[in-house]
Design a protein around this motif. Structure first.
Motif, mmCIF file in Angstrom:
data_model
loop_
_atom_site.group_PDB
_atom_site.id
_atom_site.type_symbol
_atom_site.label_atom_id
_atom_site.label_comp_id
_atom_site.label_asym_id
_atom_site.label_seq_id
_atom_site.Cartn_x
_atom_site.Cartn_y
_atom_site.Cartn_z
ATOM 1 N N GLU A 101 -18.156 3.706 -11.920
ATOM 2 C CA GLU A 101 -17.187 4.136 -10.904
ATOM 3 C C GLU A 101 -16.374 2.963 -10.364
ATOM 4 N N GLU A 102 -16.971 1.778 -10.361
ATOM 5 C CA GLU A 102 -16.286 0.560 -9.891
ATOM 6 C C GLU A 102 -15.494 -0.105 -11.018
ATOM 7 N N LYS A 103 -15.424 0.558 -12.157
ATOM 8 C CA LYS A 103 -14.661 0.074 -13.325
ATOM 9 C C LYS A 103 -15.263 -1.209 -13.909
ATOM 10 N N MET A 104 -16.591 -1.326 -13.820
ATOM 11 C CA MET A 104 -17.260 -2.483 -14.405
ATOM 12 C C MET A 104 -17.459 -2.249 -15.898
ATOM 13 N N LYS A 105 -17.300 -3.299 -16.667
ATOM 14 C CA LYS A 105 -17.557 -3.269 -18.103
ATOM 15 C C LYS A 105 -19.013 -3.711 -18.280
ATOM 16 N N ILE A 106 -19.806 -2.852 -18.907
ATOM 17 C CA ILE A 106 -21.234 -3.125 -19.067
ATOM 18 C C ILE A 106 -21.524 -3.357 -20.549
ATOM 19 N N TYR A 107 -22.181 -4.489 -20.841
ATOM 20 C CA TYR A 107 -22.596 -4.819 -22.199
ATOM 21 C C TYR A 107 -24.122 -4.775 -22.276
ATOM 22 N N SER A 108 -24.647 -4.484 -23.459
ATOM 23 C CA SER A 108 -26.092 -4.440 -23.670
ATOM 24 C C SER A 108 -26.563 -5.723 -24.324
ATOM 25 N N GLY A 109 -27.695 -6.237 -23.841
ATOM 26 C CA GLY A 109 -28.375 -7.320 -24.527
ATOM 27 C C GLY A 109 -29.057 -6.749 -25.764
ATOM 28 N N PRO A 110 -29.567 -7.590 -26.650
ATOM 29 C CA PRO A 110 -30.163 -7.124 -27.910
ATOM 30 C C PRO A 110 -31.303 -6.112 -27.736
ATOM 31 N N ARG A 111 -32.216 -6.351 -26.792
ATOM 32 C CA ARG A 111 -33.343 -5.422 -26.619
ATOM 33 C C ARG A 111 -32.872 -4.076 -26.104
ATOM 34 N N HIS B 72 -24.804 -15.937 -23.713
ATOM 35 C CA HIS B 72 -24.337 -17.112 -22.975
ATOM 36 C C HIS B 72 -23.006 -16.865 -22.279
ATOM 37 N N THR B 73 -22.406 -15.686 -22.458
ATOM 38 C CA THR B 73 -21.079 -15.410 -21.905
ATOM 39 C C THR B 73 -21.119 -15.296 -20.391
ATOM 40 N N SER C 197 -17.454 -7.640 -15.292
ATOM 41 C CA SER C 197 -18.242 -7.386 -16.494
ATOM 42 C C SER C 197 -19.641 -7.942 -16.300
ATOM 43 N N VAL C 198 -20.596 -7.322 -16.961
ATOM 44 C CA VAL C 198 -21.986 -7.747 -16.838
ATOM 45 C C VAL C 198 -22.721 -7.407 -18.129
ATOM 46 N N THR C 199 -23.676 -8.252 -18.492
ATOM 47 C CA THR C 199 -24.579 -7.941 -19.591
ATOM 48 C C THR C 199 -25.925 -7.550 -18.993
ATOM 49 N N VAL C 200 -26.476 -6.443 -19.468
ATOM 50 C CA VAL C 200 -27.765 -5.953 -18.994
ATOM 51 C C VAL C 200 -28.756 -6.090 -20.139
ATOM 52 N N GLU C 201 -29.919 -6.676 -19.852
ATOM 53 C CA GLU C 201 -30.949 -6.850 -20.874
ATOM 54 C C GLU C 201 -32.288 -6.379 -20.321
ATOM 55 N N VAL C 202 -33.177 -5.981 -21.197
ATOM 56 C CA VAL C 202 -34.515 -5.530 -20.839
ATOM 57 C C VAL C 202 -35.468 -6.712 -20.958
ATOM 58 N N VAL C 203 -36.318 -6.895 -19.942
ATOM 59 C CA VAL C 203 -37.367 -7.917 -19.974
ATOM 60 C C VAL C 203 -38.690 -7.252 -19.606
ATOM 61 N N ASP C 204 -39.791 -7.903 -19.969
ATOM 62 C CA ASP C 204 -41.107 -7.315 -19.731
ATOM 63 C C ASP C 204 -41.586 -7.461 -18.294
ATOM 64 N N ASP C 205 -41.294 -8.599 -17.684
ATOM 65 C CA ASP C 205 -41.768 -8.860 -16.324
ATOM 66 C C ASP C 205 -40.975 -10.039 -15.760
ATOM 67 N N VAL C 206 -41.345 -10.480 -14.560
ATOM 68 C CA VAL C 206 -40.579 -11.548 -13.905
ATOM 69 C C VAL C 206 -40.648 -12.852 -14.698
ATOM 70 N N ARG C 207 -41.772 -13.151 -15.311
ATOM 71 C CA ARG C 207 -41.873 -14.388 -16.088
ATOM 72 C C ARG C 207 -40.964 -14.320 -17.330
ATOM 73 N N ASP C 208 -40.875 -13.146 -17.953
ATOM 74 C CA ASP C 208 -39.974 -12.960 -19.086
ATOM 75 C C ASP C 208 -38.523 -13.091 -18.614
ATOM 76 N N ALA C 209 -38.233 -12.576 -17.436
ATOM 77 C CA ALA C 209 -36.886 -12.717 -16.863
ATOM 78 C C ALA C 209 -36.555 -14.191 -16.633
ATOM 79 N N ILE C 210 -37.509 -14.940 -16.116
ATOM 80 C CA ILE C 210 -37.299 -16.376 -15.864
ATOM 81 C C ILE C 210 -37.032 -17.107 -17.182
ATOM 82 N N ARG C 211 -37.827 -16.820 -18.213
ATOM 83 C CA ARG C 211 -37.606 -17.455 -19.519
ATOM 84 C C ARG C 211 -36.213 -17.118 -20.054
ATOM 85 N N HIS C 212 -35.825 -15.854 -19.928
ATOM 86 C CA HIS C 212 -34.511 -15.419 -20.402
ATOM 87 C C HIS C 212 -33.393 -16.142 -19.651
#
Length: 185
Positions: A19-29, A45-46, A52-67
């Motif tokens: 609704e805010e006209k954001m462009k959403i991209y998917s990460g590989p997972r 790395h973009t 615009s935003v890239t959304v990715e799936v992570v397992d937990d906060v530590r996986d998010a930190i590594r990413h």
């Protein structure tokens, strides 16, 4: 939180972003998990200079930190969570100049930090050249905890910046490494 609740919240967030006209991209997972969805990100790395935003799936906060530590610019990263323990792990684990909890990443600004006019930015760990005093050898990691704060409230005068030194926790200046924080259930 149940899978159904998470699915509903994600769908609501996705709708609000569209609704805010954001462009959403998917990460590989995320892209591999969806049959139909948002287009794949050009690169993890973009950095986008628009809505615009890239959304990715992570397992937990530590996986998010590594990413984040692998793909982020190391300038500003933020987490939105009600779990203060997860936030503490994130704030200590993300290796960026500014790491925020429940507040807008737009607060990453020299003026907003009380430094006066911002003349540049750096994501280097150390960048001094020529004769250097003690202050030139120090690097800073800005940690900001909020409750949903946004820059607009400050720029429109609804809230006011207060710049004052805060005391460090006892022994913080002597610690060279961040202590490991255990996640609590």
């Amino acid at each position: 939180m149940s899978d159904l609740t998470e699915t509903v919240e994600i769908a609501t967030l996705d709708k609000e972003m569209a609704e805010e006209k954001m462009k959403i991209y998917s990460g590989p997972r995320l892209a591999s998990a969806l049959k139909f969805g948002h287009p794949p990100a050009p690169s993890l790395h973009t950095e986008y200079g628009d809505l615009s935003v890239t959304v990715e799936v992570v397992d937990d906060v530590r996986d998010a930190i590594r990413h984040i530590n692998k793909y982020s610019s190391s300038h500003t990263d933020s987490i939105v969570t009600k779990d203060d323990n997860v936030a503490e792990v994130f704030l200590k684990g993300v290796d960026s100049a500014c790491v925020f909890h429940n507040t807008s990443a737009r607060f990453a600004d020299g003026y907003r930090f009380g430094l006066g006019a911002e003349v540049g930015i750096s994501t280097c760990r150390i960048h001094a050249r020529g004769p250097v005093g003690v202050e030139g050898l120090l690097t800073i990691k800005w940690i900001l905890n909020g409750e949903g704060h946004i820059v607009e409230d400050f720029s429109k005068g609804k809230k006011e910046y207060v710049h004052r030194p805060l005391p460090l926790p006892e022994g913080a200046a002597e610690r060279e490494e961040v202590e490991e924080v255990e996640l609590k259930d």
